[in-house]
Design a protein around this motif. Structure first.
Motif, PDB file in Angstrom:
ATOM      1  N   ASP A 226       0.818  -1.214   0.000  1.00 40.72           N
ATOM      2  CA  ASP A 226       0.000   0.000   0.000  1.00 40.72           C
ATOM      3  C   ASP A 226       0.852   1.265   0.000  1.00 40.72           C
ATOM      4  OD1 ASP A 226      -2.363  -1.496   0.130  1.00 40.72           O
ATOM      5  OD2 ASP A 226      -2.262  -1.628   2.318  1.00 40.72           O
ATOM      6  N   ARG A 233       3.292   8.329  -1.675  1.00 41.12           N
ATOM      7  CA  ARG A 233       1.855   8.143  -1.478  1.00 41.12           C
ATOM      8  C   ARG A 233       1.575   6.911  -0.614  1.00 41.12           C
ATOM      9  NH1 ARG A 233       1.699   9.432  -7.183  1.00 41.12           N
ATOM     10  NH2 ARG A 233       0.885  11.545  -7.487  1.00 41.12           N
ATOM     11  N   SER A 235      -1.728   4.345   0.220  1.00 41.77           N
ATOM     12  CA  SER A 235      -3.086   3.951  -0.163  1.00 41.77           C
ATOM     13  C   SER A 235      -3.772   3.273   1.021  1.00 41.77           C
ATOM     14  CB  SER A 235      -3.056   2.998  -1.370  1.00 41.77           C
ATOM     15  OG  SER A 235      -2.522   3.652  -2.506  1.00 41.77           O
ATOM     16  N   ARG A 237      -6.540   0.976   2.206  1.00 40.59           N
ATOM     17  CA  ARG A 237      -7.408  -0.026   1.595  1.00 40.59           C
ATOM     18  C   ARG A 237      -8.062  -0.960   2.615  1.00 40.59           C
ATOM     19  NH1 ARG A 237      -7.066   3.161  -1.593  1.00 40.59           N
ATOM     20  NH2 ARG A 237      -6.363   3.129  -3.737  1.00 40.59           N
ATOM     21  N   ARG A 259      -8.803   5.608   0.124  1.00 40.22           N
ATOM     22  CA  ARG A 259      -8.236   6.816  -0.466  1.00 40.22           C
ATOM     23  C   ARG A 259      -6.724   6.696  -0.595  1.00 40.22           C
ATOM     24  NH1 ARG A 259      -8.920   7.020   4.849  1.00 40.22           N
ATOM     25  NH2 ARG A 259      -7.583   8.277   6.215  1.00 40.22           N
ATOM     26  N   THR A 260      -6.127   7.677  -1.281  1.00 42.48           N
ATOM     27  CA  THR A 260      -4.680   7.776  -1.399  1.00 42.48           C
ATOM     28  C   THR A 260      -4.238   9.104  -0.797  1.00 42.48           C
ATOM     29  OG1 THR A 260      -4.638   6.430  -3.414  1.00 42.48           O
ATOM     30  CG2 THR A 260      -2.738   7.827  -2.998  1.00 42.48           C
TER      31      THR A 260
END
Length: 406
Positions: A226, A233, A235, A237, A259-260
């Motif tokens: 992630d 970044r 992520s 999840r 979201r990221t």
């Protein structure tokens, strides 16, 4: 339809009793309002025309909830939601209304049940509980109402009951409830905490939480795959959650929670260093892509409560306001908003459902931003007037020159 005292009843003909040869009739409570009784008569008439029968099974509310409705919900709900339903039924509903027959349950029964919860709290007390009874919060009682309404709506749809009496009840209003005060640190207090926790093995997890506003379960549920450290970044999840103290992986809280989040160079470096540390703990073997980022040194999952307790112990050692781990999320949002970051950007980082929700939660920060906006607008007006006056002076000076030439 008939009336006894202040309540209306619909009398249903159930055929002939073969043992006595007499007609069998069942009385269904229709409430204290004539309109509700009329609606029930209309509904029963429609069912009769469709050839549907009215169930005459003697089933209590407790039996229906625990043996028929709740088992079906287990495969349909998030584990945390299912556990919340189970506990509310066990602690609140069954002690008060569990023995009440479904076809005798009325909206007034539900109203009195809600009033009792608000006033006295649960009837089933914990062993050794002391002190006076304390009522439940309106939000808690409202959640119980939502659960019961769904349960009885399902029962009515399947013909287990004639109608959903919970839909006729009056749940506590949430409009006027006092919003809990948001607690957050200023930047100096946050830095003091990060410096204090820096020597602990799990400091990278708190560093990430402070710099992103991620929820506790989102931080602990993060996998290495992630992370995109090249792009900077993260992520979001999945989440690591505790249900009845059992830890499991769950989907994120809402659709917008998936979201990221962009992270800065400092966070990237902390995560790179943490990857190296985890590799050393694994005797030189790098973590797999699906491994959780933050674990115990042996790779086993961290319990969310243990993570919160570490935060609480650290806060207790330093001179900062007493806040919870979740308030670290509020701190992230509050500092960004005070720094002038647009509320939509903050909302996206937090994974809120919409900007309006973010503005409502952090309205204590916005008045200062509005004051700055007012000053900015005033400055625009003053600049515009100054430019207009300057242009006028230039024109007047030009006219004077022309008159002198003549």
């Amino acid at each position: 339809m008939t009336k006894k005292g202040k309540k209306y009843y619909v009398v249903i003909y159930d055929g002939i009793d073969p043992a006595t040869g007499k007609e069998k009739r069942r009385w269904v409570a229709a409430g204290s309002r004539r309109d509700d009784a009329d609606k029930l008569v209309t509904e029963l008439t429609k069912r009769s025309h469709r050839g549907e029968t009215v169930v005459s099974e003697k089933l209590t509310l407790g039996q229906y909830l625990t043996t028929r409705w709740l088992p079906v919900q287990e495969s349909r709900l998030r584990a945390s939601t299912y556990d919340s339903y189970r506990r509310n039924i066990e602690l609140h509903v069954i002690p008060a209304l569990g023995e009440r027959l479904l076809d005798r349950l009325t909206a007034e029964d539900i109203d009195l049940f809600y009033a009792s919860l608000l006033r006295e709290g649960r009837k089933k007390k914990s062993p050794g509980a002391k002190g006076d009874a304390k009522g439940l919060a309106p939000k808690t009682v409202h959640n119980i109402h939502v659960m019961l309404n769904k349960a009885l709506s399902d029962a009515a749809r399947k013909g287990t009951v004639v109608r959903n009496v919970v839909a006729l009840a009056d749940p506590p209003s949430l409009q006027a409830r006092k919003r809990a005060e948001i607690k957050a640190w200023d930047i100096d207090q946050l830095v003091r905490f990060l410096d204090e926790i820096a020597s602990h093995r799990l400091s990278p997890a708190f560093f990430l939480a402070a710099h992103t506003g991620m929820r506790r379960g989102e931080v602990l549920g993060l996998r290495w795959r992630d992370l995109d450290l090249e792009a900077g970044r993260v992520s979001v999840r999945q989440a690591l959650v505790s249900v009845a103290y059992e830890v499991s992986i769950s989907d994120v809280k809402t659709g917008t929670s998936r979201r990221t989040i962009d992270i800065d160079a400092d966070v990237v470096q902390v995560l790179r260093d943490w990857f190296k540390a985890r590799t050393e703990e694994r005797d030189g073997t790098e973590p797999a892509a699906d491994d959780l980022v933050f674990t115990k040194d042996d790779g086993s999952w961290l319990h969310p409560d243990t993570f919160s307790q570490l935060f609480d112990r650290t806060v207790a050692r330093i001179k900062v306001p007493d806040i919870s781990l979740h308030d670290l999320r509020h701190t992230h949002a509050t500092l960004l908003l005070k720094a002038g970051v647009h509320v939509k950007v903050v909302s996206e980082r937090l994974g809120h459902a919409n900007v309006a929700f973010t503005m409502n939660v952090y309205q204590h920060v916005l008045p200062g931003m509005q004051a700055a906006a007012a000053d900015t607008f005033s400055l625009l007006i003053r600049n515009a007037r100054s430019e207009a006056t300057s242009d006028l002076d230039e024109r007047d000076e030009g006219d004077s020159v022309e008159e002198g030439d003549q």
